[in-house]
Write a protein that holds these residues in place. Structure first.
Motif, mmCIF file in Angstrom:
data_model
loop_
_atom_site.group_PDB
_atom_site.id
_atom_site.type_symbol
_atom_site.label_atom_id
_atom_site.label_comp_id
_atom_site.label_asym_id
_atom_site.label_seq_id
_atom_site.Cartn_x
_atom_site.Cartn_y
_atom_site.Cartn_z
ATOM 1 N N SER A 110 0.853 -1.186 0.000
ATOM 2 C CA SER A 110 0.000 0.000 0.000
ATOM 3 C C SER A 110 0.891 1.239 0.000
ATOM 4 N N MET A 111 0.284 2.396 -0.235
ATOM 5 C CA MET A 111 1.057 3.635 -0.244
ATOM 6 C C MET A 111 1.570 3.985 1.154
ATOM 7 N N GLU A 112 0.820 3.596 2.160
ATOM 8 C CA GLU A 112 1.275 3.848 3.524
ATOM 9 C C GLU A 112 2.563 3.087 3.817
ATOM 10 N N ASN A 113 2.600 1.830 3.406
ATOM 11 C CA ASN A 113 3.798 1.025 3.645
ATOM 12 C C ASN A 113 4.929 1.356 2.677
ATOM 13 N N PHE A 114 4.596 2.000 1.550
ATOM 14 C CA PHE A 114 5.657 2.490 0.662
ATOM 15 C C PHE A 114 6.526 3.517 1.379
ATOM 16 N N SER A 115 5.887 4.395 2.153
ATOM 17 C CA SER A 115 6.658 5.378 2.928
ATOM 18 C C SER A 115 7.501 4.690 3.995
ATOM 19 N N SER A 116 7.008 3.566 4.530
ATOM 20 C CA SER A 116 7.790 2.814 5.515
ATOM 21 C C SER A 116 9.047 2.230 4.881
ATOM 22 N N ILE A 117 8.928 1.796 3.626
ATOM 23 C CA ILE A 117 10.087 1.257 2.908
ATOM 24 C C ILE A 117 11.162 2.326 2.757
ATOM 25 N N LEU A 118 10.734 3.539 2.428
ATOM 26 C CA LEU A 118 11.694 4.635 2.283
ATOM 27 C C LEU A 118 12.388 4.935 3.613
ATOM 28 N N LYS A 119 11.633 4.894 4.700
ATOM 29 C CA LYS A 119 12.229 5.162 6.015
ATOM 30 C C LYS A 119 13.264 4.096 6.386
ATOM 31 N N VAL A 120 12.939 2.839 6.097
ATOM 32 C CA VAL A 120 13.885 1.754 6.386
ATOM 33 C C VAL A 120 15.141 1.900 5.530
ATOM 34 N N SER A 121 14.972 2.305 4.263
ATOM 35 C CA SER A 121 16.125 2.499 3.376
ATOM 36 C C SER A 121 17.040 3.596 3.902
ATOM 37 N N VAL A 122 16.450 4.660 4.417
ATOM 38 C CA VAL A 122 17.246 5.756 4.991
ATOM 39 C C VAL A 122 18.013 5.271 6.214
ATOM 40 N N SER A 123 17.383 4.428 7.022
ATOM 41 C CA SER A 123 18.047 3.890 8.215
ATOM 42 C C SER A 123 19.257 3.039 7.832
ATOM 43 N N TYR A 124 19.080 2.166 6.837
ATOM 44 C CA TYR A 124 20.200 1.349 6.367
ATOM 45 C C TYR A 124 21.289 2.221 5.742
ATOM 46 N N PHE A 125 20.882 3.274 5.017
ATOM 47 C CA PHE A 125 21.842 4.194 4.421
ATOM 48 C C PHE A 125 22.715 4.834 5.500
ATOM 49 N N THR A 126 22.107 5.252 6.579
ATOM 50 C CA THR A 126 22.850 5.868 7.701
ATOM 51 C C THR A 126 23.840 4.876 8.290
ATOM 52 N N MET A 127 23.402 3.643 8.441
ATOM 53 C CA MET A 127 24.284 2.622 9.010
ATOM 54 C C MET A 127 25.478 2.338 8.095
ATOM 55 N N ILE A 128 25.225 2.235 6.783
ATOM 56 C CA ILE A 128 26.301 1.913 5.837
ATOM 57 C C ILE A 128 27.301 3.049 5.742
ATOM 58 N N THR A 129 26.827 4.298 5.722
ATOM 59 C CA THR A 129 27.758 5.443 5.648
ATOM 60 C C THR A 129 28.623 5.532 6.908
ATOM 61 N N SER A 130 28.109 5.101 8.017
ATOM 62 C CA SER A 130 28.915 5.110 9.236
ATOM 63 C C SER A 130 30.024 4.068 9.207
ATOM 64 N N LEU A 131 29.848 3.028 8.370
ATOM 65 C CA LEU A 131 30.872 1.978 8.244
ATOM 66 C C LEU A 131 31.962 2.345 7.253
ATOM 67 N N GLN A 132 31.704 3.332 6.385
ATOM 68 C CA GLN A 132 32.690 3.678 5.352
ATOM 69 C C GLN A 132 33.901 4.377 5.956
#
Length: 389
Positions: free
Chosen positions: A367-389
């Motif tokens: 659903s569109m509601e959970n589409f926004s949740s996917i984006l939030k999770v992607s941002v969280s993983y992005f933050t974690m990966i950049t901290s490892l670089q």
């Protein structure tokens, strides 16, 4: 001529034929087309896997290779899902054709035509968007290389390949051959996404059209000002009209359940792959200076976002149409019909409290509601990966 050669479904048939997954395709054509697809996709994955294994000590190269490997992974999942659900796909298409044959002389045919035309419009735009992304992704290094040869500049430009294999192969020597192979391979990858997703759009639009037909028929049910609570069943027009609506409603529910079961596992794995791939690509954008690499990563990310957005918005449309059934029943002239007709409406109303929805792995509602949740999770993983670089 096949029913699916009409203007509404021609693109669905063509794209599925290209990847050898059209259910009504001859076995020979299906085998040939699928073999060509598998040969290009397997060699592409083989080269990328070779590059990944040889680059394990180098985190930078791993960061470059992992996102494309994840994209290839969910393409393979889509193909495996097509092979495992080919009988369901065929059954869904047969249901669509059967509905058109039944309704072609009835007023509901106009509703089917309206939704089929809308489906065609969505599919054309989806194809244009993804094939544009394919061209941007593959042609960017060549285009920038030509620009550098034309412009009067002292800077030299070394065109980068579509994926990292320069540490295992002489890309200068085999550049043209590898680019041609990559160009065709990415075309097939994009076509798999288009074919499978557009088939999903076709089926979802059709079941939405069925719900619209039910709504249309329920709204047309007319009672009399002088209400007979127990009229002769042969003279009870509203009762017979409701029987037809309920039969169509059961058919729509069966179609929706079959559609959801055909894509549940595929969507679940796809969402996981896309979330991690988006996170890796976004993290990689923060550490590169090459313009062609930025354009390619941006094109790949836009393609993945468009892919998930399309699946989510299409699933949301089905959810909305099935939910509307409650409002339709509440607003109809139920107080002007017989008791037996009211009982039918009551049972139907109880079923409408459970909307039709597309589930990913029976855990995540598309659903569109959970589409926004996917984006939030992607941002969280992005933050974690950049901290490892």
């Amino acid at each position: 001529m096949s029913f699916y050669d009409n203007r509404y479904y021609h693109f669905n048939k063509s794209t599925l034929c290209i990847i050898g997954q059209w259910p009504f395709q001859s076995r020979l054509k299906k085998t040939i087309m699928f073999s060509i697809l598998v040969s290009f996709l397997s060699t592409l994955i083989g080269l990328q896997l070779w590059g990944l294994i040889m680059a394990i000590p180098d985190f930078g190269i791993v960061m470059d290779v992992v996102p494309s490997m994840l994209i290839n992974n969910f393409i393979v999942i889509k193909l495996i899902n097509c092979l495992c659900t080919k009988y369901k796909m065929k059954q869904l298409l047969e249901y669509v054709e059967e509905a058109w044959k039944i309704m072609h002389t009835r007023p509901e045919c106009k509703i089917l035509e309206l939704y089929a035309e809308e489906s065609r419009s969505l599919i054309v735009r989806y194809m244009v968007a993804f094939y544009s992304i394919w061209i941007f992704y593959c042609a960017t290094p060549i285009a920038i290389s030509k620009i550098y040869t034309i412009l009067p500049t002292n800077k030299t430009y070394t065109p980068r390949f579509l994926y990292r294999v320069e540490h295992v192969l002489d890309t200068d020597k085999y550049y043209n051959l590898l680019m041609l192979h990559g160009f065709i391979s990415v075309f097939y990858i994009v076509t798999v996404v288009i074919a499978v997703d557009c088939f999903f759009v076709l089926c979802t639009q059709h079941v939405c059209a069925l719900f619209k037909c039910i709504k249309y028929n329920v709204e047309r049910i007319q009672g009399s000002d002088f209400v007979l609570l127990k009229p002769n069943i042969a003279d009870d027009e509203a009762y017979h009209a409701l029987i037809d609506c309920i039969k169509l409603y059961k058919h729509a529910l069966k179609f929706a359940d079959l559609l959801s079961s055909a894509f549940a596992t595929c969507f679940f794995i796809t969402l996981g792959n896309v979330v991690i791939s988006l996170s890796f690509d976004a993290a990689k954008l923060t550490s590169i200076n090459s313009m062609d690499e930025v354009i390619r990563i941006f094109a790949a990310n836009m393609g993945q976002l468009l892919h998930i957005y399309s699946l989510s918005s299409t699933s949301q449309r089905l959810l909305d149409h099935s939910t509307e059934m409650q409002e339709v029943i509440y607003n109809c002239n139920w107080y002007k019909i017989s008791l037996r007709s009211r009982h039918l409406l009551q049972f139907t109303l109880m079923r409408t409290t459970k909307p039709c929805q597309i589930e990913a792995g029976k855990m995540f509602v598309m659903s569109m509601e959970n589409f926004s949740s996917i984006l939030k999770v992607s941002v969280s993983y992005f933050t974690m990966i950049t901290s490892l670089q």
